[in-house]
Design a protein around this motif. Sequence first.
Motif, PDB file in Angstrom:
ATOM      1  N   GLU A 104       0.857  -1.170   0.050  1.00 13.29           N
ATOM      2  CA  GLU A 104       0.100  -0.052  -0.105  1.00 13.29           C
ATOM      3  C   GLU A 104       0.816   1.073  -0.109  1.00 13.29           C
ATOM      4  OE1 GLU A 104      -3.411   2.155  -0.263  1.00 13.29           O
ATOM      5  OE2 GLU A 104      -3.196  -0.059  -0.611  1.00 13.29           O
ATOM      6  N   GLU A 105       1.869   1.229   0.778  1.00 17.16           N
ATOM      7  CA  GLU A 105       2.927   2.397   0.990  1.00 17.16           C
ATOM      8  C   GLU A 105       3.286   2.859  -0.314  1.00 17.16           C
ATOM      9  OE1 GLU A 105       5.804   1.679   3.720  1.00 17.16           O
ATOM     10  OE2 GLU A 105       6.715   3.637   3.697  1.00 17.16           O
ATOM     11  N   LEU A 106       4.007   1.891  -1.137  1.00 17.50           N
ATOM     12  CA  LEU A 106       4.641   1.922  -2.313  1.00 17.50           C
ATOM     13  C   LEU A 106       3.489   2.429  -3.606  1.00 17.50           C
ATOM     14  CD1 LEU A 106       7.073   1.649  -4.444  1.00 17.50           C
ATOM     15  CD2 LEU A 106       6.342  -0.714  -4.555  1.00 17.50           C
ATOM     16  N   ARG A 107       2.231   1.891  -3.324  1.00 18.43           N
ATOM     17  CA  ARG A 107       1.407   2.350  -4.322  1.00 18.43           C
ATOM     18  C   ARG A 107       0.949   3.734  -4.206  1.00 18.43           C
ATOM     19  NH1 ARG A 107      -1.415  -2.140  -6.592  1.00 18.43           N
ATOM     20  NH2 ARG A 107      -3.150  -0.771  -7.053  1.00 18.43           N
ATOM     21  N   LYS A 108       0.838   4.235  -2.979  1.00 13.00           N
ATOM     22  CA  LYS A 108       0.600   5.371  -2.620  1.00 13.00           C
ATOM     23  C   LYS A 108       1.876   6.262  -3.210  1.00 13.00           C
ATOM     24  CE  LYS A 108      -2.198   5.849   1.500  1.00 13.00           C
ATOM     25  NZ  LYS A 108      -2.144   5.839   3.024  1.00 13.00           N
ATOM     26  N   PHE A 109       2.918   6.026  -3.009  1.00 16.33           N
ATOM     27  CA  PHE A 109       4.273   6.611  -3.356  1.00 16.33           C
ATOM     28  C   PHE A 109       4.377   6.893  -4.988  1.00 16.33           C
ATOM     29  CE2 PHE A 109       8.740   7.301  -4.208  1.00 16.33           C
ATOM     30  CZ  PHE A 109       9.006   8.457  -3.281  1.00 16.33           C
ATOM     31  N   ILE A 110       3.849   5.765  -5.462  1.00 22.27           N
ATOM     32  CA  ILE A 110       4.089   6.028  -7.151  1.00 22.27           C
ATOM     33  C   ILE A 110       2.619   6.400  -7.836  1.00 22.27           C
ATOM     34  CG2 ILE A 110       6.016   4.432  -7.123  1.00 22.27           C
ATOM     35  CD1 ILE A 110       4.028   2.281  -8.205  1.00 22.27           C
TER      36      ILE A 110
END
Lengths: 250, 242
Positions: free
Chosen positions: B231-237
């Motif tokens: 989730e954190e990565l999805r938000k970041f990109i």
Amino acid sequence: MKKFFINFGNAVMVFYKTITSIFTKRIEWDTTLEQIVKIGNESLPLVILCGAFTGMVFALQVGETSISIFNEPIYIGLSLAYSLVLELGPVLTSLVVTGRAGAAMTAEIGTMKVTEQIDALYTLGSEPISYIFVPRFIAFFVSLPILVLFADCSGILGGLVVAKLKLGYPISKYWEEIRTLGISTFSHGILKSFVFALLIVWIACYNGIETKGGAEGVGKATTKSVVVSMVFILVTDYFLTSLLLSFGIV
Amino acid sequence: MIQLKNVHKNFEGKPVLRGLNLEIYDGEIITIIGASGAGKSVLFKNIVGLMKPDSGEIIVDGVDITKLDEDELHKVQTKFGMLFQGAALFDSLNVYENVAFGLRRLTNMNEVQIKRKVAELLEVVNLSGTQNLPVSALSGGMKKRVGLARALATSPKYLLYDEPTTGLDPILADSINKLIVKVNKQLKVTSIVVTHDMKSGFEISHRIAFLSDGVIKETGTPDEIKNSKLEELRKFISLYFQ
């Protein structure tokens, strides 16, 4: 207190590594020569100016004081020469060079540190000790004694001008007194200048390489370098003089 | 190959790297992405040996560089070329002297050969004829390209790019991206890129590593990263793919 000892330990390590590097690694002679010229160019006019005016004011003070006590100017050359060659020459020159070349050196190295130029050295087959410190140590060691000689000469000439033109002191007498200076007296001042040179360049380089932060950090490091150098020069001067006198070098 | 095993690094009690693990394979372009202050630059400096981790291993071609003495470390460091964020050109030297710096110290080339090599390198970065310019006369983009020429000069095995496109206009950024790919293909240099520039990261990389909370939380090809379930990565990109 702990921070002071860590800093002092690091500074001693930098000094040790630089001195051993002079004898064990390839010396960057081009950079060394560049530094000698730079220190000379930056400091020589100031050193001559300060030396000359110090000699002039000293001659004036000694002349006027001796007139008020003995009704005639006496021993202007003698007192000026000894004071200048033993103390004022090396100490004043070192202080001037600290403010000029030492400060510039800390600022330059500090800027290199905060803009990652120092880090870049490591990936390009070099490192700060041999590329930055060694040339500057050698350059200071060579330049400062020469600058002290210039300060001594300009001081003696400045004193001569005031002694002759303002106080009517005979030139021949002035020179006769100057000629009483022996090799030992000159070596006293020159030996001091070697020690002061190492002090100034060590403090300047160490504060430069320890710079943190941006432009503000460079400013702080430069101020610290100048203040610490000046204090160390004046404190060391006393102990160094005592040591030289105990060896009969006067 | 570079392996980072359980690397920890603290600054004044504040942990920046907390047991980081990462493998960098020969010949690849790997981009490390992460939020500002995530520790990307600290990771970089640890890989090159400019910083020493508090604990953990950093193995470069089979040698744990955290256990080397200064002289041994300097030898390993010559395997690396680094393009710094602000280029880190020596401002007391001109363009020629900057590019020739490593050649003079790490190769046996004579001055004629160095001159030829510098001209070639400046041509690679599209800056032919700038040899005599002082660093102060260069624009930001030119500085980065001279920095790249300088980093390439000694034919390093590993090339590290710290925010190579930051502060550049899109056209210049694109030309730097193309250069990174060109250098990787032509010279077979393993390239490690740290960037905020997602476009750049997804365009040029063979693999992307996501750094967060002092550890690498995800690695994979650009497609794998794009489809990550983290989730954190999805938000970041997400902003980039919107």
